[in-house]
Write a protein that holds these residues in place. Sequence first.
Motif, PDB file in Angstrom:
ATOM      1  N   GLU A 354     -14.844  -3.578 -21.446  1.00 14.58           N
ATOM      2  CA  GLU A 354     -14.881  -3.013 -20.102  1.00 14.58           C
ATOM      3  C   GLU A 354     -15.391  -4.065 -19.116  1.00 14.58           C
ATOM      4  OE1 GLU A 354     -14.218  -0.257 -17.159  1.00 14.58           O
ATOM      5  OE2 GLU A 354     -13.714  -0.132 -19.289  1.00 14.58           O
ATOM      6  N   ALA A 355     -14.601  -4.281 -18.050  1.00 17.42           N
ATOM      7  CA  ALA A 355     -14.941  -5.323 -17.081  1.00 17.42           C
ATOM      8  C   ALA A 355     -15.743  -4.736 -15.923  1.00 17.42           C
ATOM      9  CB  ALA A 355     -13.674  -5.990 -16.549  1.00 17.42           C
ATOM     10  N   LYS A 356     -16.613  -5.552 -15.373  1.00 18.26           N
ATOM     11  CA  LYS A 356     -17.408  -5.184 -14.213  1.00 18.26           C
ATOM     12  C   LYS A 356     -16.758  -5.779 -12.962  1.00 18.26           C
ATOM     13  CE  LYS A 356     -21.999  -5.707 -12.142  1.00 18.26           C
ATOM     14  NZ  LYS A 356     -23.342  -6.311 -12.308  1.00 18.26           N
ATOM     15  N   VAL A 357     -16.570  -4.946 -11.932  1.00 17.31           N
ATOM     16  CA  VAL A 357     -15.894  -5.381 -10.702  1.00 17.31           C
ATOM     17  C   VAL A 357     -16.845  -5.216  -9.515  1.00 17.31           C
ATOM     18  CG1 VAL A 357     -13.919  -5.052  -9.176  1.00 17.31           C
ATOM     19  CG2 VAL A 357     -13.656  -4.686 -11.646  1.00 17.31           C
ATOM     20  N   THR A 358     -16.968  -6.257  -8.714  1.00 21.36           N
ATOM     21  CA  THR A 358     -17.764  -6.180  -7.487  1.00 21.36           C
ATOM     22  C   THR A 358     -16.936  -6.757  -6.335  1.00 21.36           C
ATOM     23  OG1 THR A 358     -18.806  -8.335  -7.895  1.00 21.36           O
ATOM     24  CG2 THR A 358     -19.956  -6.367  -8.698  1.00 21.36           C
ATOM     25  N   TRP A 359     -17.086  -6.138  -5.143  1.00 20.69           N
ATOM     26  CA  TRP A 359     -16.381  -6.573  -3.928  1.00 20.69           C
ATOM     27  C   TRP A 359     -17.389  -6.969  -2.868  1.00 20.69           C
ATOM     28  CZ3 TRP A 359     -11.200  -7.143  -2.916  1.00 20.69           C
ATOM     29  CH2 TRP A 359     -10.293  -6.642  -3.862  1.00 20.69           C
ATOM     30  N   THR A 360     -17.036  -7.997  -2.113  1.00 19.20           N
ATOM     31  CA  THR A 360     -17.838  -8.377  -0.948  1.00 19.20           C
ATOM     32  C   THR A 360     -16.904  -8.654   0.217  1.00 19.20           C
ATOM     33  OG1 THR A 360     -17.835 -10.735  -1.520  1.00 19.20           O
ATOM     34  CG2 THR A 360     -19.671  -9.394  -2.351  1.00 19.20           C
ATOM     35  N   LYS A 361     -17.400  -8.391   1.418  1.00 24.47           N
ATOM     36  CA  LYS A 361     -16.685  -8.752   2.642  1.00 24.47           C
ATOM     37  C   LYS A 361     -17.618  -9.622   3.472  1.00 24.47           C
ATOM     38  CE  LYS A 361     -14.920  -7.070   7.042  1.00 24.47           C
ATOM     39  NZ  LYS A 361     -14.930  -5.977   8.028  1.00 24.47           N
ATOM     40  N   ASP A 362     -17.186 -10.842   3.701  1.00 24.97           N
ATOM     41  CA  ASP A 362     -18.006 -11.797   4.464  1.00 24.97           C
ATOM     42  C   ASP A 362     -19.416 -11.861   3.888  1.00 24.97           C
ATOM     43  OD1 ASP A 362     -15.835 -12.282   6.138  1.00 24.97           O
ATOM     44  OD2 ASP A 362     -16.430 -10.694   7.530  1.00 24.97           O
ATOM     45  N   ASN A 363     -19.489 -11.947   2.528  1.00 31.35           N
ATOM     46  CA  ASN A 363     -20.739 -12.097   1.768  1.00 31.35           C
ATOM     47  C   ASN A 363     -21.604 -10.848   1.767  1.00 31.35           C
ATOM     48  OD1 ASN A 363     -20.202 -14.801   1.024  1.00 31.35           O
ATOM     49  ND2 ASN A 363     -20.970 -15.515   3.006  1.00 31.35           N
ATOM     50  N   ARG A 364     -21.099  -9.732   2.235  1.00 33.45           N
ATOM     51  CA  ARG A 364     -21.832  -8.470   2.165  1.00 33.45           C
ATOM     52  C   ARG A 364     -21.187  -7.576   1.117  1.00 33.45           C
ATOM     53  NH1 ARG A 364     -21.812  -6.471   8.228  1.00 33.45           N
ATOM     54  NH2 ARG A 364     -19.644  -7.175   7.927  1.00 33.45           N
ATOM     55  N   LYS A 365     -21.990  -6.999   0.247  1.00 35.62           N
ATOM     56  CA  LYS A 365     -21.467  -6.211  -0.863  1.00 35.62           C
ATOM     57  C   LYS A 365     -20.875  -4.894  -0.369  1.00 35.62           C
ATOM     58  CE  LYS A 365     -22.744  -4.487  -5.446  1.00 35.62           C
ATOM     59  NZ  LYS A 365     -23.840  -4.334  -6.440  1.00 35.62           N
ATOM     60  N   LEU A 366     -19.721  -4.558  -0.939  1.00 34.33           N
ATOM     61  CA  LEU A 366     -19.061  -3.289  -0.641  1.00 34.33           C
ATOM     62  C   LEU A 366     -19.295  -2.305  -1.765  1.00 34.33           C
ATOM     63  CD1 LEU A 366     -15.605  -4.623   0.649  1.00 34.33           C
ATOM     64  CD2 LEU A 366     -17.612  -3.982   2.007  1.00 34.33           C
ATOM     65  N   ASP A 367     -19.279  -1.030  -1.434  1.00 32.90           N
ATOM     66  CA  ASP A 367     -19.521   0.008  -2.438  1.00 32.90           C
ATOM     67  C   ASP A 367     -18.310   0.225  -3.338  1.00 32.90           C
ATOM     68  OD1 ASP A 367     -22.052   0.416  -1.448  1.00 32.90           O
ATOM     69  OD2 ASP A 367     -21.427   1.982  -0.052  1.00 32.90           O
ATOM     70  N   LYS A 368     -17.129  -0.087  -2.828  1.00 32.34           N
ATOM     71  CA  LYS A 368     -15.919   0.160  -3.612  1.00 32.34           C
ATOM     72  C   LYS A 368     -14.815  -0.782  -3.156  1.00 32.34           C
ATOM     73  CE  LYS A 368     -14.330   3.816  -0.463  1.00 32.34           C
ATOM     74  NZ  LYS A 368     -13.843   5.207  -0.373  1.00 32.34           N
ATOM     75  N   GLN A 369     -13.689  -0.675  -3.825  1.00 28.02           N
ATOM     76  CA  GLN A 369     -12.520  -1.485  -3.467  1.00 28.02           C
ATOM     77  C   GLN A 369     -12.037  -1.074  -2.082  1.00 28.02           C
ATOM     78  OE1 GLN A 369      -9.515  -2.098  -6.517  1.00 28.02           O
ATOM     79  NE2 GLN A 369      -7.900  -1.650  -5.046  1.00 28.02           N
ATOM     80  N   PRO A 370     -11.729  -2.040  -1.204  1.00 29.25           N
ATOM     81  CA  PRO A 370     -11.327  -1.702   0.178  1.00 29.25           C
ATOM     82  C   PRO A 370      -9.982  -0.971   0.217  1.00 29.25           C
ATOM     83  CG  PRO A 370     -11.054  -4.041  -0.228  1.00 29.25           C
ATOM     84  CD  PRO A 370     -11.788  -3.504  -1.402  1.00 29.25           C
ATOM     85  N   GLU A 371      -9.892  -0.010   1.148  1.00 28.94           N
ATOM     86  CA  GLU A 371      -8.660   0.729   1.392  1.00 28.94           C
ATOM     87  C   GLU A 371      -8.347   0.681   2.897  1.00 28.94           C
ATOM     88  OE1 GLU A 371      -9.258   4.657  -0.049  1.00 28.94           O
ATOM     89  OE2 GLU A 371      -9.412   4.053  -2.156  1.00 28.94           O
ATOM     90  N   PHE A 372      -7.094   0.443   3.245  1.00 29.07           N
ATOM     91  CA  PHE A 372      -6.719   0.316   4.649  1.00 29.07           C
ATOM     92  C   PHE A 372      -5.489   1.202   4.918  1.00 29.07           C
ATOM     93  CE2 PHE A 372      -8.238  -3.853   3.112  1.00 29.07           C
ATOM     94  CZ  PHE A 372      -9.410  -3.954   3.839  1.00 29.07           C
ATOM     95  N   SER A 373      -5.715   2.375   5.491  1.00 28.27           N
ATOM     96  CA  SER A 373      -4.583   3.228   5.878  1.00 28.27           C
ATOM     97  C   SER A 373      -4.141   2.908   7.298  1.00 28.27           C
ATOM     98  CB  SER A 373      -4.978   4.705   5.758  1.00 28.27           C
ATOM     99  OG  SER A 373      -6.108   4.987   6.572  1.00 28.27           O
ATOM    100  N   THR A 374      -5.089   2.679   8.200  1.00 24.06           N
ATOM    101  CA  THR A 374      -4.787   2.281   9.578  1.00 24.06           C
ATOM    102  C   THR A 374      -5.720   1.131   9.928  1.00 24.06           C
ATOM    103  OG1 THR A 374      -4.182   4.547  10.169  1.00 24.06           O
ATOM    104  CG2 THR A 374      -4.650   3.014  11.974  1.00 24.06           C
ATOM    105  N   LEU A 375      -5.202  -0.063  10.011  1.00 22.47           N
ATOM    106  CA  LEU A 375      -6.035  -1.247  10.204  1.00 22.47           C
ATOM    107  C   LEU A 375      -6.644  -1.280  11.600  1.00 22.47           C
ATOM    108  CD1 LEU A 375      -3.861  -3.971   8.445  1.00 22.47           C
ATOM    109  CD2 LEU A 375      -6.124  -3.154   7.719  1.00 22.47           C
ATOM    110  N   THR A 376      -7.917  -1.666  11.645  1.00 23.34           N
ATOM    111  CA  THR A 376      -8.626  -1.897  12.902  1.00 23.34           C
ATOM    112  C   THR A 376      -9.085  -3.347  12.934  1.00 23.34           C
ATOM    113  OG1 THR A 376     -10.782  -1.294  11.984  1.00 23.34           O
ATOM    114  CG2 THR A 376      -9.435   0.495  12.878  1.00 23.34           C
ATOM    115  N   TYR A 377      -9.520  -3.771  14.115  1.00 22.30           N
ATOM    116  CA  TYR A 377      -9.978  -5.147  14.236  1.00 22.30           C
ATOM    117  C   TYR A 377     -11.187  -5.413  13.334  1.00 22.30           C
ATOM    118  CZ  TYR A 377      -6.928  -5.419  18.340  1.00 22.30           C
ATOM    119  OH  TYR A 377      -5.861  -5.415  19.176  1.00 22.30           O
ATOM    120  N   SER A 378     -12.045  -4.405  13.147  1.00 26.34           N
ATOM    121  CA  SER A 378     -13.242  -4.605  12.335  1.00 26.34           C
ATOM    122  C   SER A 378     -12.921  -4.774  10.859  1.00 26.34           C
ATOM    123  CB  SER A 378     -14.207  -3.414  12.513  1.00 26.34           C
ATOM    124  OG  SER A 378     -13.591  -2.208  12.088  1.00 26.34           O
ATOM    125  N   ASP A 379     -11.686  -4.470  10.453  1.00 25.19           N
ATOM    126  CA  ASP A 379     -11.298  -4.656   9.056  1.00 25.19           C
ATOM    127  C   ASP A 379     -11.063  -6.118   8.728  1.00 25.19           C
ATOM    128  OD1 ASP A 379     -11.381  -1.945   8.418  1.00 25.19           O
ATOM    129  OD2 ASP A 379      -9.345  -1.605   9.143  1.00 25.19           O
TER     130      ASP A 379
END
Length: 564
Positions: A354-379
Amino acid sequence: MHSVICLFGAFIAAAVFHPGSCVQTVIGLYGETIEVPCNNGNNKPDGLIFTKWKYVKDDGSPGDLLIKQALKDEATVSATDGYKSRVSIAANSSLLITQGSLADQRVFTCMVVSLTNLQEYSVEVKVYKKPSSPVIKNKAKELENGKLTQLGECVVENANPPADLIWMKNNLPLVDDGKTIIITSTITKEPVTGLSSTSSSLQYTARKEDVESKFTCTAKHVTGPNQVSEAETFPIHYPTEKVSLQVVSQSPIREGDDVILKCQADGNPPPTSFNFNIKGKKVTVTDKDVYTLTSVTRADSGVYKCSLLDNDMMESTRNVTVSFLDVSLTPTGKVLKKLGENLVVALEKNASTEAKVTWTKDNRKLDKQPEFSTLTYSDAGLYVCDVSIEGIKNTLSFELTVEGVPKITSLTKHRSNDGKHKVLMCEAEGSPKPDVQWSVNGTNDETSYVNGKATYKLTVVPSKNLTVSCQVTNKLGYDTREISVFSLFEEETKKPEKNEDGAEQAKVIVGVVVGLFLAAALVGLIYWLYIKKTRQGSWKTGEKEAGTSEESKKLEENNHKADV
């Protein structure tokens, strides 16, 4: 070393009878001078004439050694045998015998003659010799498990009396039980010196655990202290009872690693050749105990075995697991999307555990895998995905850029804190970062741009009322918005307001109030004309203008009510 032994009997000398004579015992050391005391030094009575030493020969006959006259300094040696050059007398009348030997183990007598008496004092001499250090000889080359074997022979030499020998294992004495331990001791005497040598042979039934046992031999003698031989260890031969397969490699095993399989057996001497079972194929190695798997892959995972050459049933097995991690990410690299679009992020992984998966955005840890239904500038940003199992880690990433036509979200104005300037704020959204164009010149321009949101600041000093426009532009388009800015000089001639927006609100309120007054006046005027017309109409009936007093009064009351 002195002791006294009392012998009961009769002794007749010089017509004097002495019942109950006592024999003193003296211990001398081999090769050294032996001192034989004469009545422990109490041997000079009044009227002493002479002192004489004599001894009992080997054949039992008496023999003279020496005599010392009381008035002379030197003694006269009368011995004619081996004592002639070895005896002398001390100042206290003790007999001195040099180069003591076992031949000196006999009874010596001191005779003291005075004017009034004659006394004799007998002393038995014993000579002790400390044995040599014990040595284990004729040692076995090896011992066989469970078999009674001659382990060795312990020897000490040149002792008197003979030494006692004790076999020890790990500092504990071994006891002859007639079966698993048999100890046989012998004493031999050297014919010239008379000194004794003691030897002790040990037959011992070894066990596997005796491979670390230390065997010694201890010699006990009256001269003390005990002497101990050098410790001896012996290889123990026994057949193999257990085979063990070891996997020699860093943990965890990864694809591309070399893996060493090592086969060991507990027999002694240990086997030097083995059979390895490599994924169902038998491989024989000679004069070594290892087999190497080079550059292993996940296909090499499985059960491996090793066994003895002459006994396949004596085997050992180990499971080898090769760790692997395959990861793919969609999208990767630089990703360009439009505002409002959707983006599907897909992560696929295949791993041995079982593999361990971690996500970060701009070096900040995310709680889960990113999802984009309607993209905003902050994404927009750099997304990094770390996938790991023990010993292996893969890192994938994509950099998302969200573009859109610029749009002004707010255009405001306010007076500066010192009241001398007008500050215009134009806020807009868009990517790439929009450029701004004001319709008037200003100073102290300030700009910020975060997550697609831009803020532009312009400070002006309007000398007249203006309509100011803010235009934002990027490669995708532009947007414009206007705002009215009143002159600072015109405002100063009026009642100062908190700000221009407040002044305009006050003007609107005044206009509404004035309108209400005008509307009320207009309604009153219409009503008055209506009443007047009604009165004129009554005059047009042709009736008399003047009626009765009662009718005139009623008409006045009605007119009064209508005016109200």
